[in-house]
Design an enzyme around this catalytic site. Sequence first.
Site, PDB file in Angstrom:
ATOM      1  N   GLU A  82       4.466  -5.236   7.345  1.00 61.08           N
ATOM      2  CA  GLU A  82       3.696  -4.221   8.072  1.00 61.08           C
ATOM      3  C   GLU A  82       4.132  -4.015   9.522  1.00 61.08           C
ATOM      4  O   GLU A  82       4.140  -2.889  10.011  1.00 61.08           O
ATOM      5  CB  GLU A  82       2.189  -4.567   8.046  1.00 61.08           C
ATOM      6  CG  GLU A  82       1.504  -4.279   6.714  1.00 61.08           C
ATOM      7  CD  GLU A  82       1.570  -5.424   5.728  1.00 61.08           C
ATOM      8  OE1 GLU A  82       2.395  -6.364   5.927  1.00 61.08           O
ATOM      9  OE2 GLU A  82       0.814  -5.392   4.745  1.00 61.08           O
ATOM     10  N   ALA A 104       0.882  -1.174   0.000  1.00 64.60           N
ATOM     11  CA  ALA A 104       0.000   0.000   0.000  1.00 64.60           C
ATOM     12  C   ALA A 104       0.912   1.214   0.000  1.00 64.60           C
ATOM     13  O   ALA A 104       2.062   1.142   0.458  1.00 64.60           O
ATOM     14  CB  ALA A 104      -0.863  -0.016   1.246  1.00 64.60           C
ATOM     15  N   GLU A 133      -0.801  -9.206  -0.441  1.00 65.60           N
ATOM     16  CA  GLU A 133      -2.224  -9.415  -0.149  1.00 65.60           C
ATOM     17  C   GLU A 133      -3.041  -9.421  -1.446  1.00 65.60           C
ATOM     18  O   GLU A 133      -3.980 -10.200  -1.591  1.00 65.60           O
ATOM     19  CB  GLU A 133      -2.720  -8.328   0.813  1.00 65.60           C
ATOM     20  CG  GLU A 133      -2.138  -8.510   2.214  1.00 65.60           C
ATOM     21  CD  GLU A 133      -2.447  -7.347   3.148  1.00 65.60           C
ATOM     22  OE1 GLU A 133      -2.069  -6.203   2.821  1.00 65.60           O
ATOM     23  OE2 GLU A 133      -3.072  -7.582   4.195  1.00 65.60           O
ATOM     24  N   GLY A 144       0.501  -4.914   0.997  1.00 62.72           N
ATOM     25  CA  GLY A 144      -0.702  -4.925   0.151  1.00 62.72           C
ATOM     26  C   GLY A 144      -0.469  -5.608  -1.186  1.00 62.72           C
ATOM     27  O   GLY A 144      -1.418  -6.109  -1.798  1.00 62.72           O
TER      28      GLY A 144
HETATM   29  N1  COA Z   1       4.616   3.058  -0.606  1.00 67.19           N
HETATM   30  C1  COA Z   1       5.037   4.221  -1.158  1.00 67.19           C
HETATM   31  N2  COA Z   1       6.134   4.329  -1.897  1.00 67.19           N
HETATM   32  C2  COA Z   1       6.866   3.230  -2.088  1.00 67.19           C
HETATM   33  C3  COA Z   1       6.493   1.972  -1.547  1.00 67.19           C
HETATM   34  C4  COA Z   1       5.315   1.923  -0.783  1.00 67.19           C
HETATM   35  N3  COA Z   1       4.872   0.796  -0.249  1.00 67.19           N
HETATM   36  N4  COA Z   1       7.434   1.074  -1.889  1.00 67.19           N
HETATM   37  C5  COA Z   1       8.338   1.715  -2.631  1.00 67.19           C
HETATM   38  N5  COA Z   1       7.989   3.013  -2.753  1.00 67.19           N
HETATM   39  C6  COA Z   1       8.715   4.071  -3.475  1.00 67.19           C
HETATM   40  C7  COA Z   1       9.929   4.556  -2.702  1.00 67.19           C
HETATM   41  O1  COA Z   1       9.570   5.504  -1.726  1.00 67.19           O
HETATM   42  C8  COA Z   1      10.755   5.147  -3.820  1.00 67.19           C
HETATM   43  O2  COA Z   1      10.211   6.406  -4.170  1.00 67.19           O
HETATM   44  P1  COA Z   1      11.198   7.686  -4.404  1.00 67.19           P
HETATM   45  O3  COA Z   1      12.087   7.273  -5.535  1.00 67.19           O
HETATM   46  O4  COA Z   1      10.246   8.787  -4.737  1.00 67.19           O
HETATM   47  O5  COA Z   1      11.941   7.853  -3.120  1.00 67.19           O
HETATM   48  C9  COA Z   1      10.484   4.220  -4.988  1.00 67.19           C
HETATM   49  O6  COA Z   1       9.246   3.562  -4.688  1.00 67.19           O
HETATM   50  C10 COA Z   1      11.554   3.162  -5.201  1.00 67.19           C
HETATM   51  O7  COA Z   1      11.728   2.460  -3.985  1.00 67.19           O
HETATM   52  P2  COA Z   1      13.141   2.280  -3.246  1.00 67.19           P
HETATM   53  O8  COA Z   1      12.883   2.060  -1.791  1.00 67.19           O
HETATM   54  O9  COA Z   1      14.051   3.411  -3.614  1.00 67.19           O
HETATM   55  O10 COA Z   1      13.675   0.951  -3.933  1.00 67.19           O
HETATM   56  P3  COA Z   1      14.711  -0.106  -3.333  1.00 67.19           P
HETATM   57  O11 COA Z   1      15.082  -1.008  -4.438  1.00 67.19           O
HETATM   58  O12 COA Z   1      15.791   0.577  -2.576  1.00 67.19           O
HETATM   59  O13 COA Z   1      13.850  -0.953  -2.235  1.00 67.19           O
HETATM   60  C11 COA Z   1      11.881  -2.114  -1.428  1.00 67.19           C
HETATM   61  C12 COA Z   1      12.773  -1.750  -2.659  1.00 67.19           C
HETATM   62  C13 COA Z   1      10.660  -2.826  -1.963  1.00 67.19           C
HETATM   63  C14 COA Z   1      12.681  -3.046  -0.509  1.00 67.19           C
HETATM   64  C15 COA Z   1      11.511  -0.826  -0.680  1.00 67.19           C
HETATM   65  O14 COA Z   1      10.950   0.087  -1.602  1.00 67.19           O
HETATM   66  C16 COA Z   1      10.500  -1.026   0.418  1.00 67.19           C
HETATM   67  O15 COA Z   1      10.831  -1.528   1.477  1.00 67.19           O
HETATM   68  N6  COA Z   1       9.220  -0.600   0.185  1.00 67.19           N
HETATM   69  C17 COA Z   1       8.192  -0.634   1.170  1.00 67.19           C
HETATM   70  C18 COA Z   1       7.676  -2.045   1.354  1.00 67.19           C
HETATM   71  C19 COA Z   1       6.618  -2.082   2.434  1.00 67.19           C
HETATM   72  O16 COA Z   1       6.885  -1.864   3.596  1.00 67.19           O
HETATM   73  N7  COA Z   1       5.395  -2.388   2.021  1.00 67.19           N
HETATM   74  C20 COA Z   1       4.301  -2.552   2.904  1.00 67.19           C
HETATM   75  C21 COA Z   1       3.487  -1.320   2.971  1.00 67.19           C
HETATM   76  S1  COA Z   1       2.112  -1.557   4.057  1.00 67.19           S
END
Ligand code: COA
Length: 257
Positions: free
Chosen positions: A135, A66, A115, A112
Amino acid sequence: MTFENLLISTEDGLATITIDRPKKLNALNKATIEELHQAFKNLEMDDSIRVIVLTGSGEKAFVAGADISEFAHFSEEEGERLAAKGQELLFDLVENFSKPVIAAVNGFALGGGLELAMCCHFRVASDNARMGLPETSLGVIPGYGGTQRLPQLVGKGRAMELIMTAGMIDSGKALDHGLVNHVVAQENLLPLCKKIAGKIMNNSPIAIGKAIKAVNAGFAEGEDGYAQEVKAFGECFSTDDFKEGTTAFLEKRKASF
Ligand code: COA
């Protein structure tokens, strides 16, 4: 109909929905959830569509969760509404969709995103896919059905560990846990989904819709899956598909549904 956050293509009875926010790793914001709701509603009405494949844009992510930026400042009431609305608009809609929905997990499927993959009828993953429910690392719990569907798919103990550790598993482990049905190289992901969809399309769409309902009934609170199966089994006998399927068998030809 065109969407801002989705790409939709159709070919030979198969509709492919691609969530298209690659710069945000296809994170599910409110607008994307609403568009997905609308897209599924449209496909439900379209008799030419028999199977749906749901995937993410780019080579890195199916859906990375999400959109955290949208709910970081929510109150308790807003949080509850977010989960309830999302489940109703999208996750329950997909799980109970009358046509098969296959998740083509092409990269990160987190929170999400996992999910969403789990409410699809089954999952196929590319070998770079990584899955998890992170989460609790954000101080919240899965709110789009993850605490219910993950234990159904992988067992209670494995689900508890994944949720508590907020860890990620790779596609091999997901296959081992039964979370995904197949793992292939990324370039073979959509072709394999298409091949499976083709096999599904040989069969009765009415019977498939009723089978989805009966299987789901077994997991739904207050429903009797066996009773649902008996009822749906009987209903099949008055359908043209049943006449065609049984007649074709007796006439030693391929059924045409
Ligand atoms: N919500 C909002 N933005 C998100 C996102 C999310 N769940 N997941 C990734 N993004 C965005 C990042 O903020 C980043 O945006 P920016 O370039 O404007 O800063 C972009 O997507 C790329 O992500 P980034 O974190 O730079 O890539 P990465 O390869 O370093 O890491 C992940 C990849 C998936 C490990 C990391 O993005 C992450 O942990 N995301 C969140 C996962 C999460 O907790 N999901 C559950 C949400 S309830």
